[in-house]
Each structure stands twice: as structure tokens, then as C-alpha cells.
Design a protein around this motif. Structure first.
Motif: not given
Length: 199
Positions: A156-183
Motif C-alpha cells: 500500500y505504501i509503495s503504491r502511494l509513494l510511486q508518484p514521487f519517483g524515489i527509490k522504494i526498497t523492501r528488506l531482504g528476507y531469507g535463510m536464517p544464519v545456522g538454518g537448514h534447508l529442510e526446515m
């Protein structure tokens, strides 16, 4: 039938209203407070009253502060052109602990949740849009939680801010350190794959 005197019951009820506090923990806390020396109990009560009376939101970033502008916004050494949008003040503390982020923040004080009747006017989205319009913002980092409400709020916020022409990023999410793929669940694994970087 009440097992405790009415003032004790009331104290237990108030502790039980706190998030994550069950009935037994509420009883333990109540009896702990009752066992405190009178001066300590009064100091505890005063701390609650003072925090409630003297804490308000920063006029710029909406974080909790006891001054008109919080220390982070007042620090001219910080990157004034980057805003990290977070759900609540505890998230600011989490970022500050990393000692890596040097920009500013914007605290929403919640996320969009139609099921709980929380819409855009119930959180601090309007203030964010106004900041981006008034300040020389170059990037907004959307750091809401990776759950349904957090994702909806970020979109929702991303759509509201699009007209301003600024860079809009989202935090990267993924594997936790020490995690195992099967979990790891599929969504987390997909995010980790999408957010991969060159070594």
C-alpha cells in the motif's frame, strides 16, 4: 468466589491485560509488587505515570520521545535522505543495535489489518507521505514484518509513494544464519532465492 482481596484482584487483572502475560504470571507480578518496600512500589508507579505523561511521538518520525524532535531526527550526521519505515518503536531499537543503518526512521504504530478494522487513517501513513513530499527523500526502505499485514502495508505504501519517483526498497528476507534447508518454509526459501547476491 474471589480468592484475593479486591485491590489484589484488580492488580492481577491489570497485569493480565499486558501482552504475553497469563493469569499465573499476573499473580506472580502482583505479589512481587505487593512485597516491594513502599518506596520501591511508589517509584515503580511513578515511572509508569511519568512515562505515560512525558512520552509522546516525534513530530517528524513518529518515534517515541520526550522532546519535540527525537535524538535520531536531530542528529545531522545521519543520512537525511533515507527513511526506514517500521511498524513500532521496538523495531527502531532493533535496527539501532546493528550499528549499521545511518538513515532516519518512520514509525507507523501498526499495520493495515482489515480484519481488525485498522485502515490507513489508523496508522501514521499520512505523515510518511507528507514527509516524502516535504523533505528531499531519495530512498524509502519498507521494513514492516514479513507477515500478511506487513506485506499488505508495504504494498500500500509503495503504491502511494510511486508518484514521487524515489527509490522504494523492501528488506531482504531469507535463510536464517545456522538454518537448514529442510526446515525452511517455501515462502522463506523463495525470498532467499530472489534475494540472492553475487559473491
Amino acid at each position: 468466589m474471589d480468592f484475593f482481596a479486591p485491590p489484589v484482584e484488580k492488580l492481577i487483572e491489570e497485569f493480565a491485560r499486558l501482552p504475553g502475560i497469563g493469569q499465573k504470571t499476573a499473580q506472580r507480578l502482583a505479589f512481587y509488587v505487593l512485597d516491594l518496600p513502599k518506596e520501591d512500589a511508589e517509584r515503580f508507579a511513578d515511572a509508569i505515570r511519568d512515562a505515560k505523561a512525558k512520552t509522546f511521538t516525534c513530530k517528524r518520525c513518529q518515534n517515541l520521545t520526550d522532546t519535540e524532535t527525537c535524538p535520531i531526527c536531530a542528529d545531522q550526521a545521519r543520512d537525511q535522505k533515507t527513511i526506514c519505515v517500521v511498524t513500532d518503536p521496538r523495531d527502531v531499537i532493533a535496527f539501532e543495535r546493528t550499528r549499521e543503518y545511518k538513515g532516519l526512521y518512520h514509525v507507523l504504530h501498526g499495520t493495515l489489518s482489515p480484519m481488525n478494522h485498522i485502515g490507513p487513517d489508523d496508522i501514521r501513513i499520512r505523515e510518511l507521505v507528507q514527509r516524502v513530499a516535504d523533505e528531499e527523500t531519495e530512498e524509502v526502505i519498507l521494513a514492516t514484518n514479513p507477515d500478511t499485514e506487513g506485506e499488505a502495508t508495504a504494498m500500500y505504501i509503495s503504491r502511494l509513494l510511486q508518484p514521487f519517483g524515489i527509490k522504494i526498497t523492501r528488506l531482504g528476507y531469507g535463510m536464517p544464519v545456522g538454518g537448514h534447508l529442510e526446515m525452511v518454509d517455501e515462502v522463506t526459501l523463495l525470498r532467499a532465492l530472489e534475494g540472492r547476491r553475487e559473491l
